[in-house]
Structures are given as structure tokens and as C-alpha cells.
Design a protein around this motif. Structure first.
Motif, PDB file in Angstrom:
ATOM      1  N   GLN A 258       0.821  -1.206   0.000  1.00 33.23           N
ATOM      2  CA  GLN A 258       0.000   0.000   0.000  1.00 33.23           C
ATOM      3  C   GLN A 258       0.857   1.259   0.000  1.00 33.23           C
ATOM      4  O   GLN A 258       0.365   2.347   0.290  1.00 33.23           O
ATOM      5  CB  GLN A 258      -0.948  -0.020   1.190  1.00 33.23           C
ATOM      6  N   GLY A 259       2.110   1.119  -0.385  1.00 36.49           N
ATOM      7  CA  GLY A 259       3.041   2.237  -0.345  1.00 36.49           C
ATOM      8  C   GLY A 259       2.895   3.232  -1.475  1.00 36.49           C
ATOM      9  O   GLY A 259       3.282   4.389  -1.342  1.00 36.49           O
ATOM     10  N   ALA A 260       2.339   2.829  -2.595  1.00 39.97           N
ATOM     11  CA  ALA A 260       2.166   3.738  -3.729  1.00 39.97           C
ATOM     12  C   ALA A 260       0.868   4.523  -3.566  1.00 39.97           C
ATOM     13  O   ALA A 260      -0.097   4.022  -2.987  1.00 39.97           O
ATOM     14  CB  ALA A 260       2.150   2.956  -5.035  1.00 39.97           C
ATOM     15  N   PRO A 261       0.834   5.746  -4.082  1.00 36.53           N
ATOM     16  CA  PRO A 261      -0.370   6.569  -3.910  1.00 36.53           C
ATOM     17  C   PRO A 261      -1.536   6.068  -4.754  1.00 36.53           C
ATOM     18  O   PRO A 261      -1.343   5.515  -5.845  1.00 36.53           O
ATOM     19  CB  PRO A 261       0.072   7.959  -4.369  1.00 36.53           C
ATOM     20  N   PRO A 262      -2.754   6.269  -4.252  1.00 33.76           N
ATOM     21  CA  PRO A 262      -3.950   5.916  -5.030  1.00 33.76           C
ATOM     22  C   PRO A 262      -4.073   6.804  -6.268  1.00 33.76           C
ATOM     23  O   PRO A 262      -3.578   7.930  -6.300  1.00 33.76           O
ATOM     24  CB  PRO A 262      -5.108   6.166  -4.073  1.00 33.76           C
ATOM     25  N   VAL A 263      -4.766   6.289  -7.265  1.00 33.06           N
ATOM     26  CA  VAL A 263      -5.005   7.026  -8.507  1.00 33.06           C
ATOM     27  C   VAL A 263      -6.399   7.639  -8.431  1.00 33.06           C
ATOM     28  O   VAL A 263      -7.386   6.917  -8.243  1.00 33.06           O
ATOM     29  CB  VAL A 263      -4.900   6.088  -9.738  1.00 33.06           C
ATOM     30  N   ASP A 264      -6.477   8.958  -8.548  1.00 33.62           N
ATOM     31  CA  ASP A 264      -7.763   9.649  -8.494  1.00 33.62           C
ATOM     32  C   ASP A 264      -8.704   9.112  -9.565  1.00 33.62           C
ATOM     33  O   ASP A 264      -8.319   8.950 -10.720  1.00 33.62           O
ATOM     34  CB  ASP A 264      -7.584  11.160  -8.699  1.00 33.62           C
TER      35      ASP A 264
END
Length: 95
Positions: free
Chosen positions: A47-53
Motif C-alpha cells: 500500500q506504499g504507492a499513492p492511489p489514482v484519483d
């Protein structure tokens, strides 16, 4: 935890490898080596990468030294790689 690729992600990788192979003989292998490092980072920190809007549950991990993003989502205990896209591509390609 295992990593799986969608057919679209596999096609993205083949396209990128062909592109880099046309530039230099070993560049496609360097691309794959960086992808392996990115995947290792995902396995260590899923879960280290940012979510995509605009894409619930989808995250984007950036590859170092290459202008690509690895778009993925967690699927149970697996990481499902949806696409591997050049950063200049429109993320709407995820649909």
C-alpha cells in the motif's frame, strides 16, 4: 503474496521492451530489471504507492530511471498489475 499481470499489462510490457530494444541492445533488459525492483518494492510495501484519483482501489508505483507507472490493485493476497504505462499516456487507458 503473488504478483499477477493482466493481458493488457503484459502487452504494455512487450511494447515497452520492443521500444527500448530498438534504442539499444541491453536497454530492454535494464527496463525489466527496474520493473523487478519496482515489483519487489510493491511486495514489501503493497500500500506504499499513492492511489489514482478516479480509480477506486488502484495505485500507481513509479519506476525509477524509466518514465513508466505500474498501475495495480490489491486482489486478496495478490498484487494485480493492471497496466504499465508511460507517464505521458492518459490514465483513462485504465478503463
Amino acid at each position: 503474496m503473488t504478483v499477477r499481470l493482466t493481458d493488457l499489462a503484459a502487452a504494455d510490457l512487450a511494447e515497452a521492451r520492443n521500444h527500448y530494444r530498438a534504442i539499444a541492445d541491453d536497454l530492454d533488459q535494464r527496463f525489466l530489471d527496474r520493473l523487478d525492483l519496482t515489483i519487489a518494492r510493491l511486495l514489501a510495501f503493497p500500500q506504499g504507492a499513492p492511489p489514482v484519483d478516479g480509480f477506486p482501489g488502484v495505485r500507481r508505483a513509479r519506476m525509477r530511471q524509466f518514465p513508466y507507472g505500474v498501475f495495480y490493485r490489491l486482489d486478496g493476497n495478490d498484487i494485480l498489475i493492471l497496466r504499465v504505462l508511460h507517464t505521458r499516456r492518459d490514465p483513462s487507458a485504465l478503463r
